[in-house]
Design an enzyme around this catalytic site. Structure first.
Site, PDB file in Angstrom:
ATOM      1  N   SER A  73      11.370  30.735  -6.155  1.00  0.00           N
ATOM      2  CA  SER A  73      12.275  31.351  -5.175  1.00  0.00           C
ATOM      3  C   SER A  73      11.163  31.681  -4.001  1.00  0.00           C
ATOM      4  CB  SER A  73      12.879  32.503  -5.891  1.00  0.00           C
ATOM      5  OG  SER A  73      11.994  33.421  -6.308  1.00  0.00           O
TER       6      SER A  73
ATOM      7  N   ASP B  56      13.510  27.133  -4.563  1.00  0.00           N
ATOM      8  CA  ASP B  56      14.894  27.464  -5.241  1.00  0.00           C
ATOM      9  C   ASP B  56      15.515  28.355  -3.993  1.00  0.00           C
ATOM     10  OD1 ASP B  56      16.791  27.617  -7.279  1.00  0.00           O
ATOM     11  OD2 ASP B  56      15.920  29.384  -7.993  1.00  0.00           O
ATOM     12  N   HIS B  57      16.692  28.021  -3.783  1.00  0.00           N
ATOM     13  CA  HIS B  57      17.533  28.948  -3.011  1.00  0.00           C
ATOM     14  C   HIS B  57      16.887  29.103  -1.640  1.00  0.00           C
ATOM     15  CE1 HIS B  57      21.222  29.426  -5.352  1.00  0.00           C
ATOM     16  NE2 HIS B  57      19.930  29.955  -6.575  1.00  0.00           N
TER      17      HIS B  57
ATOM     18  N   ASP C 129      19.817  26.248   0.789  1.00  0.00           N
ATOM     19  CA  ASP C 129      20.755  26.767   0.506  1.00  0.00           C
ATOM     20  C   ASP C 129      21.618  27.481   1.854  1.00  0.00           C
ATOM     21  OD1 ASP C 129      22.982  28.635  -0.418  1.00  0.00           O
ATOM     22  OD2 ASP C 129      21.693  29.475  -1.713  1.00  0.00           O
TER      23      ASP C 129
ATOM     24  N   GLU D 210      23.767  23.413  -1.462  1.00  0.00           N
ATOM     25  CA  GLU D 210      24.704  24.144  -2.289  1.00  0.00           C
ATOM     26  C   GLU D 210      26.188  24.317  -1.585  1.00  0.00           C
ATOM     27  OE1 GLU D 210      23.312  27.508  -4.334  1.00  0.00           O
ATOM     28  OE2 GLU D 210      25.140  28.586  -3.835  1.00  0.00           O
TER      29      GLU D 210
ATOM     30  N   HIS E 166      23.981  33.887 -11.951  1.00  0.00           N
ATOM     31  CA  HIS E 166      22.486  33.734 -12.123  1.00  0.00           C
ATOM     32  C   HIS E 166      22.449  35.326 -12.687  1.00  0.00           C
ATOM     33  CE1 HIS E 166      21.546  31.696  -8.074  1.00  0.00           C
ATOM     34  NE2 HIS E 166      21.134  31.162  -9.098  1.00  0.00           N
TER      35      HIS E 166
ATOM     36  N   GLY F  49      21.909  29.046 -12.889  1.00  0.00           N
ATOM     37  CA  GLY F  49      22.517  30.217 -13.950  1.00  0.00           C
ATOM     38  C   GLY F  49      22.560  29.614 -15.360  1.00  0.00           C
TER      39      GLY F  49
ATOM     40  N   THR G 183      20.602  30.347 -17.709  1.00  0.00           N
ATOM     41  CA  THR G 183      20.597  31.370 -19.003  1.00  0.00           C
ATOM     42  C   THR G 183      21.958  31.921 -19.634  1.00  0.00           C
ATOM     43  OG1 THR G 183      18.316  32.080 -17.819  1.00  0.00           O
ATOM     44  CG2 THR G 183      19.962  33.787 -19.404  1.00  0.00           C
TER      45      THR G 183
ATOM     46  N   VAL H 205      16.977  27.298 -15.304  1.00  0.00           N
ATOM     47  CA  VAL H 205      16.841  28.475 -16.059  1.00  0.00           C
ATOM     48  C   VAL H 205      15.559  29.336 -15.480  1.00  0.00           C
ATOM     49  CG1 VAL H 205      16.111  29.064 -18.434  1.00  0.00           C
ATOM     50  CG2 VAL H 205      17.458  27.001 -17.979  1.00  0.00           C
TER      51      VAL H 205
END
Ligand code: 13P
Length: 288
Positions: free
Chosen positions: A50, A85-86, A106, A136, A178, A209, A211, A231
């Protein structure tokens, strides 16, 4: 082996009805644990970073240097992608310049037209460097490193518009969140996922998300085109629990138990165990 983009690994996963895990990294121990587990299980893997974690780890260049060094020194031969990520628009550009092999832009918080416009520009830059791109549509609920989403369910037609731009993989909001899922979580919206899968053809879909999603839902999602599962929180939880146990048992006070290599060992082992468990669940073992 050098870093690779996610194109081949995800197309193969989509074809073979399994998913490749994206495990987010925070430091050297995390990275080493994930790479060694991928190698031991002969599994492709995606290291997620991230923008917040990138700042913490002293920037994209430091991460690229660390990961490339590990690929060589640990003799990693399975396919590994280093993925933003994002990413924000500028973050995606900076990560590409620093040597990431894959990025997520994103644009889900923009209007669909602006998302299309910016994603198109990013794809153009990425293609020139052989870098894979995740976009996304809709949004992922909850918060990850300052990225907050309302959890809107993605519109299949908007997904098709973005997929047709030539992205490598597509993240779509389908009720995923998330962080840990609340008690009253409604579960994944498989009707929406099926419609998105129909609208986007063979596009590898991404489930954020990861997890705490029950096994049966993971399997159903994979059967409906999910080829990449992210994850993050779960690795953080098991790392913290194992470290807490070590300290609560007073092990840091015995002999040289305070040595950081000893202090961080149980948490690192816990990450290895959870990553292996996820690779088995996602079906990526022996798919390198
Ligand atoms: P979790 O933290 O819920 O596992 O989500 C990870 C993720 O989606 C990274 O983008």
């Amino acid at each position: 082996m050098a870093l690779v983009n996610t194109k081949d690994m995800l197309n193969k996963a989509r074809e073979g009805q399994y998913a490749v895990g994206q495990f987010n990294i925070n430091n050297l121990e995390w990275t080493k644990a994930i790479l060694l587990t991928a190698q031991q299980n002969n599994s492709p893997v995606i290291l997620g970073v991230s923008e917040g974690a990138a700042k913490y780890m002293c920037g994209f260049k430091t991460i690229v240097g660390m990961v490339n060094g590990m690929l060589e020194e640990l003799k990693i031969t399975v396919p590994v992608a280093l993925h933003l990520d994002h990413g924000s628009y500028q973050g995606a550009i900076d990560a590409m310049e620093a040597g990431f092999s894959s990025i997520m832009f994103d644009g889900s918080h923009y209007s669909i037209n602006e998302n299309i416009e910016k994603t198109t520009e990013i794809i153009k830059m990425a293609e020139a460097k052989g870098i894979s791109v995740e976009a996304e549509v809709g949004s992922i609920g909850g918060e990850e490193d300052g990225v907050v989403g309302a959890g809107e369910i993605a519109d299949p037609q908007e997904c098709k518009l973005i997929a047709d731009l030539g992205v490598t993989m597509l993240a779509a909001g389908i009720g995923n969140i998330h962080g840990q899922y609340p008690e009253n979580w409604q579960g994944l919206n498989f009707e929406a996922l099926a419609a998105i899968n129909n609208a986007t053809g063979k596009m590898p879909l991404v489930l954020h998300g990861g997890t705490g999603i029950p096994e049966d839902m993971i399997k159903e999602a994979i059967s409906l085109g999910v080829s990449k599962i992210n994850v993050n929180t779960e690795c953080q939880l098991v790392f913290a629990a194992a470290t807490r146990k070590y300290i609560e048992e007073g092990k840091d006070l015995q002999a040289k138990g305070f040595d950081p290599r000893k202090l961080l060992a149980p948490g690192t082992k816990a990450i290895e165990d959870i990553v292996k468990e996820k690779m088995e669940l996602f079906g990526s073992v022996n798919r390198a």
